[in-house]
Enzyme design. Structure first.
Site, PDB file in Angstrom:
ATOM      1  CG  ASP A 258      -1.758   1.223   1.369  1.00  0.00           C
ATOM      2  OD1 ASP A 258      -2.611   1.436   0.492  1.00  0.00           O
ATOM      3  OD2 ASP A 258      -1.548   2.002   2.323  1.00  0.00           O
ATOM      4  CD  GLU A 295      -2.184   2.816  -3.447  1.00  0.00           C
ATOM      5  OE1 GLU A 295      -3.121   3.593  -3.672  1.00  0.00           O
ATOM      6  OE2 GLU A 295      -1.912   2.393  -2.309  1.00  0.00           O
ATOM      7  CG  ASP A 321      -1.286   9.055 -14.391  1.00  0.00           C
ATOM      8  OD1 ASP A 321      -1.665   9.395 -13.260  1.00  0.00           O
ATOM      9  OD2 ASP A 321      -0.317   9.579 -14.983  1.00  0.00           O
ATOM     10  CG  HIS A 323      -9.282   5.029 -11.884  1.00  0.00           C
ATOM     11  ND1 HIS A 323      -9.469   6.288 -11.335  1.00  0.00           N
ATOM     12  CD2 HIS A 323     -10.434   4.369 -11.667  1.00  0.00           C
ATOM     13  CE1 HIS A 323     -10.676   6.370 -10.820  1.00  0.00           C
ATOM     14  NE2 HIS A 323     -11.284   5.214 -11.003  1.00  0.00           N
ATOM     15  CG  HIS A 324      -6.764   9.451 -11.992  1.00  0.00           C
ATOM     16  ND1 HIS A 324      -7.518   8.683 -11.142  1.00  0.00           N
ATOM     17  CD2 HIS A 324      -5.685   9.864 -11.266  1.00  0.00           C
ATOM     18  CE1 HIS A 324      -6.931   8.622  -9.961  1.00  0.00           C
ATOM     19  NE2 HIS A 324      -5.825   9.328 -10.013  1.00  0.00           N
ATOM     20  CG  HIS A 388      -9.430  -0.118  -1.788  1.00  0.00           C
ATOM     21  ND1 HIS A 388      -8.354  -0.647  -2.467  1.00  0.00           N
ATOM     22  CD2 HIS A 388      -8.906   0.754  -0.888  1.00  0.00           C
ATOM     23  CE1 HIS A 388      -7.234  -0.138  -1.987  1.00  0.00           C
ATOM     24  NE2 HIS A 388      -7.532   0.720  -1.035  1.00  0.00           N
ATOM     25  CG  ASN A 393     -10.471   7.224  -0.399  1.00  0.00           C
ATOM     26  OD1 ASN A 393     -10.852   7.146   0.773  1.00  0.00           O
ATOM     27  ND2 ASN A 393      -9.329   6.692  -0.804  1.00  0.00           N
TER      28      ASN A 393
END
Length: 608
Positions: A258, A295, A321, A323-324, A388, A393
């Site tokens: 993480d 990550e 990036d 994902h965004h 997640h 978030n």
């Protein structure tokens, strides 16, 4: 130095704990009998005691400076929670995976799971009951969110305070072993999420043992773990031994590390470098590979560059990036870190290279960000449309299914699963799960609960969300995050599930799709039409894909290479609950075509 409890030949069991500044430490047995055993300190600050007879279920504390009892920092089980005594665990288990050699990341279809919300029961044993469903989907790598002991029964897992202990409410050590054993029997690798950048606030007694933290650096969760200050050698040892602990005792196949950007280390040999070195040595000794996937928020390719070339040698890295870029095209959102994305060119670059920001100026960060991932192999980059973090978030924890139309869900699935990278799915996305994935805790301290509530509100400042966030301490918040498994068996949920199965099957059986290589890839886009063209190939296998991120139909002249191209996937077809395709089964170069809004199409040519 191995820490915790270990058998020492025929002498019995050795208890070892690090406490360099403590004046006295004793081993305090509390159940099933009471006994106090003085411990001796060596030159490096390790306290040790040898106990001849130790049986399963013995509970104990360490008594520090003759004034307070504390659980073992390297406890393998906390049956009474983070404040209770530690329990001795016999790690003998009837493993049935002696021929298991794991799955190479290049072949992985990752599926991220939160044990507590994956099933109504919220246990390891309940996950076992769903493994056949996952295997039928095409999943071959189960990624489990952190299960190190955290306070209470409800938590994402990132508030863990006993890195070696398996969460009691999930089923403890035996439950985890049963799950891993069954996964391996069914051909599924297990990736475990571990947290080496911070410890949770409740039940965190590490400071009372030694300098595990440093105020040289700050993380979003407080002082950083001490990886490079005085006494850091023993701290590094604590976490490296933890990684080997999961491989050795639980047969975990890979660890997901993480937020490694919050692991601060200015040593010449970074902690991640040393960790990958030790894991490689362990793999050689064990006769099979164990993997490390990181990550990182830094867009730093050094995370996965080999140690010989000056990198840290991780086996993979999550690519936010990607994902965004995908999320903003689908949703139109432009707040917070989404401010830096929203163009077709962003997703095109991510498909080509991985990182979108490879040194360019980031408006969100107000500085240049990242370095190039152009030379990072595709086999070391994991991509996703949901996970997640990106769901949980959000203030209301909305999944994509609550943000975009049904057709766009298929488009997102196709982009992730047909990319040249390792795909990761988040539990429930394969059938369009409608329940949110919210942030939840179950702390005991009212002041801490209030601090968590306040902190969550502050986190959403960049996004300007006006709603009131659900109470993270409420059990109802947790229950709302449970999956509704019945939705995968009927209506649009079943159709979407079948779509995922078909796309995963194509990925595995079509050589051009199963071969992950940036060099066998050509990708381009048309900004005005919101269209992306992608061609991939391996030997005689060639595929051509068109992705339409426009909500309306788009007409254009095809740019297909020469030859006859056969359609093998069209998300707009009625069999996938689409509006109906306008594309013919066969297409020729320079043919005018119309592709439906929010759809993707895949053509195959085996004769080029």
């Amino acid at each position: 130095m191995r820490i915790g409890i270990h058998r020492s030949g025929n002498k019995g069991y050795e208890f070892t704990v690090w406490g360099p500044f403590l004046k006295t430490v004793s081993l305090k047995m509390v159940s099933p009998y009471q006994k106090n055993i003085p411990m001796e300190k060596d030159q490096r600050g390790y306290w040790k005691a040898m106990v001849e007879e130790v049986t399963q279920n013995i509970s104990y504390y360490y008594r520090l400076d003759d004034e307070r009892d504390r659980p073992d920092p390297a406890s393998h089980f906390q049956p009474e929670g983070v404040h209770g005594p530690s329990q001795v665990i016999d790690h003998s288990f009837h493993w049935q995976d002696e021929h298991w050699r794991g799955i190479d990341p290049v072949e992985m279809i990752l599926y991220e799971v939160h044990v507590g919300t994956f099933t109504p029961e919220g246990t390891f044993d309940a996950v076992i009951q769903r493994l056949d469903d996952l295997r039928d989907l095409g999943v071959n790598a189960l990624e489990i969110m952190p299960i190190a002991q955290f306070p209470g029964e409800r938590n994402w897992g990132y508030d863990g305070v006993y890195p070696y202990a398996v969460q009691n409410s999930y089923g403890g050590p035996e439950g985890l072993k049963r799950l891993v054993n069954e996964c391996h029997k069914k051909g599924i690798s297990v990736v475990l999420d571990v947290v080496y950048n911070h410890m949770g606030p409740e039940g965190n007694y590490l400071r009372e043992y030694g300098p595990y933290f440093t105020d040289k650096y700050k993380t979003p969760w407080g002082d950083a773990i001490n990886f490079d200050d005085a006494y850091s050698y023993e701290v590094r040892n604590f976490f490296i031994e933890n990684a080997l602990h999961w491989f050795r005792h639980y047969h975990i196949d890979a660890l997901r590390l993480d937020a490694v950007h919050a692991i601060f280390d200015r040593e010449a040999k970074h902690f991640l470098h040393e960790l990958s070195e030790r894991v490689e040595g362990f793999s050689l000794q064990a006769g099979r590979r164990f993997y490390l996937i990181a990550e990182s928020d830094l867009n730093d390719s050094r995370v996965v560059v080999s140690r010989e070339l000056g990198g840290h040698g991780m086996d993979g890295v999550w690519c936010d990036d990607f994902h965004h870029s995908l999320h903003t095209l689908l949703t139109g959102e432009n707040q917070g870190y989404y401010l830096d994305f929203g163009k077709i060119e962003h997703l095109v670059k991510s498909i080509r290279e991985g990182f979108v920001y490879s040194g360019e100026y980031s408006e969100f960060r107000k500085r240049n960000h990242g370095n190039s991932s152009k030379n990072v192999p595709a086999t070391r980059i994991a991509v996703f449309s949901q996970n997640h973090d990106q769901i949980g978030n959000r203030m209301l924890g909305e999944r994509l299914s609550a943000l975009v139309p049904y057709e766009a869900l298929k488009l997102a699935a196709g982009m992730v699963l047909l990319s040249p990278y390792i795909p990761l799915l988040f539990m429930g996305e394969e059938y369009g799960e409608s329940s949110p994935f919210l942030y939840f805790v179950s702390h005991c301290d009212p002041a801490l609960v209030e601090a968590v509530r306040k902190g969550r509100k502050e986190e959403f400042g960049d996004f300007k969300w006006k709603e009131e966030p659900p109470d993270p301490q409420s059990r109802e918040t947790f229950l709302k995050s449970k999956l509704h498994w019945e939705k995968r068996t009927e209506g649009s949920g079943k159709v979407l599930l079948d779509f995922y199965k078909y796309v995963i099957m194509l990925r595995r059986t079509v050589p051009a799709l199963s071969y992950l290589d940036k060099k066998n890839l050509a990708v381009d886009g048309v900004e005005e039409d919101k269209i992306i063209f992608m061609r991939r190939w391996k030997d005689s296998s060639h595929v051509f894909l068109i992705f339409n991120f426009n909500s309306i139909d788009v007409k254009f002249t095809s740019v297909f290479p020469k030859g006859i191209w056969i359609k093998i996937l069209d998300s707009s077809e009625k069999m996938w609950n689409g509006p109906g395709s306008l594309l013919t089964k066969e297409l020729n170069p320079e043919q005018e075509i119309i592709i439906k809004g929010h759809s993707l199409v895949l053509y195959r040519n085996e004769n080029l």
